[in-house]
Design a protein around this motif. Structure first.
Motif, mmCIF file in Angstrom:
data_model
loop_
_atom_site.group_PDB
_atom_site.id
_atom_site.type_symbol
_atom_site.label_atom_id
_atom_site.label_comp_id
_atom_site.label_asym_id
_atom_site.label_seq_id
_atom_site.Cartn_x
_atom_site.Cartn_y
_atom_site.Cartn_z
ATOM 1 N N THR A 154 31.319 -92.715 30.581
ATOM 2 C CA THR A 154 32.057 -93.499 29.590
ATOM 3 C C THR A 154 31.179 -94.531 28.894
ATOM 4 O O THR A 154 31.693 -95.330 28.101
ATOM 5 N N GLU A 155 29.876 -94.547 29.164
ATOM 6 C CA GLU A 155 28.980 -95.437 28.437
ATOM 7 C C GLU A 155 28.735 -94.898 27.030
ATOM 8 O O GLU A 155 28.731 -93.684 26.807
ATOM 9 N N ARG A 156 28.505 -95.805 26.111
ATOM 10 C CA ARG A 156 28.269 -95.399 24.729
ATOM 11 C C ARG A 156 26.965 -94.603 24.621
ATOM 12 O O ARG A 156 25.938 -95.019 25.143
ATOM 13 N N LEU A 174 34.096 -90.475 25.040
ATOM 14 C CA LEU A 174 34.649 -91.008 26.285
ATOM 15 C C LEU A 174 34.640 -92.532 26.306
ATOM 16 O O LEU A 174 35.477 -93.154 26.964
ATOM 17 N N ALA A 175 33.696 -93.142 25.591
ATOM 18 C CA ALA A 175 33.739 -94.608 25.466
ATOM 19 C C ALA A 175 34.987 -95.047 24.723
ATOM 20 O O ALA A 175 35.636 -96.041 25.086
ATOM 21 N N VAL A 235 37.819 -93.367 24.655
ATOM 22 C CA VAL A 235 38.935 -93.143 25.582
ATOM 23 C C VAL A 235 39.059 -94.298 26.561
ATOM 24 O O VAL A 235 40.161 -94.821 26.811
ATOM 25 N N LYS A 236 37.947 -94.732 27.114
ATOM 26 C CA LYS A 236 37.976 -95.832 28.087
ATOM 27 C C LYS A 236 38.551 -97.100 27.469
ATOM 28 O O LYS A 236 39.408 -97.763 28.064
ATOM 29 N N HIS A 237 38.089 -97.469 26.276
ATOM 30 C CA HIS A 237 38.549 -98.712 25.650
ATOM 31 C C HIS A 237 40.013 -98.608 25.231
ATOM 32 O O HIS A 237 40.760 -99.599 25.312
ATOM 33 N N LEU A 245 41.020 -94.250 33.526
ATOM 34 C CA LEU A 245 40.575 -92.865 33.441
ATOM 35 C C LEU A 245 39.865 -92.492 34.730
ATOM 36 O O LEU A 245 38.978 -93.206 35.193
ATOM 37 N N PHE A 285 39.791 -84.535 34.019
ATOM 38 C CA PHE A 285 39.893 -85.897 33.515
ATOM 39 C C PHE A 285 41.364 -86.308 33.599
ATOM 40 O O PHE A 285 42.230 -85.641 33.008
#
Length: 450
Positions: A382-384, A403-404, A406-408, A417, A429
């Motif tokens: 999930t890191e940019r 995914l970043a 999605v996390k935010h 998540l 997921f």
């Protein structure tokens, strides 16, 4: 034996003070009695003046006794602060400081330290040199320079980095503190207070910002370089080549679309972060939303030869949220499953109400049967701009921000998540969100519905 002269001197002062008090009382009593006796014999003073004289003498005596008591208290405090009482004051003072603090005396010996100081130097011990527990040359040199400065104007600042057990950065401030004079302490004696301010969050934020700018620049530079190269080719050797022109224009369109997606993801991420503290409260039918997302991705599923199966629970499930953001989150998850798990030929989407710490929560799972993800990549997905497979991600048109996002989005919705994967057995997921029923209290009750 070393404290015997000091204790003997204190006893002598106490005896001397007591003798002085007795003498003053005796003199006052004698004077008062003599005055009253003279007044009665000579019949020159009435009873009232006699009482006034007695009261004045008594008041003078009380004032004198009060002054003596203050002198004794000041002497006691001064003598106490020279030993154990001073240590207690130092301990109590630095215990309430939120930063790590170490107090040093002459020679760099540790006089005291608070509980947080052990995070910086676990081997700290009183009456031992600071260099035994903290082996950072910059800090030790700053302590030496602060100790050499006269008076209390020698505050010295420096920075320290620690690599183990975790990477941390500290700003170190060494401040001289002058002690009050007292028995056993020469005038002008100083302590050094060494405090540590944690710079780790600031440094990590700066590093993340620098990495973000570098990654974004790189992701934009690659398609720009392709566009420039194809434009030069079309203006030069392929000017009259119709087949090459059509091929190059198609590639240029794909690269332009990639740049547009990246810019769109960057803007979306920025908007979501700006609204991170605002909790969305609009009711959203999650079953209907997922049906629309699946229908919208059917052309991509057909192109990849993947069957998408969605089994919602009976009845509707409503959550409080921002519909557009939730659509974006589930589109990213299902699109990733179609792209990277296409070899499995199937994507399963499930939904269920599961027990949680506070009532229930909605769990939506997106499972593919593709090659899976190696365990070392899972914590950083999930890191940019982080990619488990850079080449495959770019070939699939990914921006590294899905995914970043999605996390935010889930953080803003008070959700989370979960990622579970086994190499060769696909990946799952799972999005967990609180249902709307848990957010709203029933009428005429003081407790929310569980």
């Amino acid at each position: 034996m070393a404290n015997e002269p000091q204790e003997t001197g204190g006893a002598r002062r106490l005896i001397s003070t007591a003798v002085g008090d007795v003498r003053r009382v005796r003199v006052a009593v004698v004077i008062t009695a003599a005055t009253l006796l003279a007044a009665v014999l000579a019949r020159e003073l009435a009873p009232l003046p006699a009482v006034l004289v007695f009261a004045a003498v008594a008041l003078a005596l009380a004032v004198d006794q009060r002054r003596a008591a203050r002198a004794r208290a000041a002497d006691t405090v001064d003598r106490g602060l020279g030993t154990e009482a001073l240590d207690l004051v130092i301990d109590a003072t630095i215990a309430g400081v939120p930063d790590p603090v170490i107090v040093l005396e002459r020679g760099g010996l540790v006089r005291a330290f608070n509980r947080r100081a052990v995070e910086v130097a676990p081997a700290l011990a009183t009456a031992r040199p600071l260099s035994f527990a903290l082996r950072h040359p910059g800090v030790l040199d700053a302590v030496r320079r602060a100790a050499e400065e006269p008076g209390t104007a020698g505050t010295v600042r420096t920075e320290m980095a620690q690599r183990v057990p975790t990477e941390r950065w500290w700003e170190t401030v060494i401040t001289p503190v002058r002690l009050p004079p007292g028995p056993g302490r020469p005038a002008g004696e100083r302590l050094l207070m060494v405090s540590f301010h944690d710079l780790t969050p600031l440094r990590r934020s700066e590093q993340m910002r620098a990495d973000f700018i570098a990654n974004a620049s790189h992701e934009l530079r690659t398609p720009l370089a392709s566009l420039s190269g194809f434009i030069d080719t079309l203006q030069g050797p392929a000017r009259a080549d119709t087949a090459a022109r059509e091929k190059f224009l198609a590639i240029m369109r794909a690269q332009a679309s990639r740049m547009a997606r990246l810019i769109d993801d960057l803007l979306s991420l920025s908007r979501i972060e700006l609204k991170a503290h605002v909790r969305p409260e609009t009711p959203v039918d999650l079953v209907l939303l997922l049906r629309q997302v699946v229908e919208g991705l059917q052309p991509l599923a057909a192109e990849r030869g993947v069957v998408v199966a969605f089994e919602p629970p009976p009845g509707g499930v409503t959550v409080a949220g921002d519909r557009d953001e939730l659509v974006r989150a589930f589109e990213n998850l299902i699109e990733n499953a179609l792209k990277y798990g296409a070899s499995g030929g199937r994507v399963d989407i499930g939904m269920a109400l599961t027990p949680a710490a506070q009532g229930e929560e909605v769990a939506v799972s997106v499972k593919d049967y593709g090659p899976g993800i190696a365990p070392e990549h899972l914590p950083r997905l999930t890191e940019r701009f982080y990619r488990a497979d850079v080449a495959d991600s770019r070939a699939q048109g990914g921006t590294g921000l899905g995914l970043a996002l999605v996390k935010h989005i889930l953080q803003r919705h008070r959700g989370r998540l979960g990622i579970d994967s086994t190499v060769g057995a696909g990946a799952t997921f799972t999005v967990r969100l609180p249902p709307l029923a848990e957010r709203l209290p029933e009428p005429d009750t003081a407790h929310p519905v569980g």
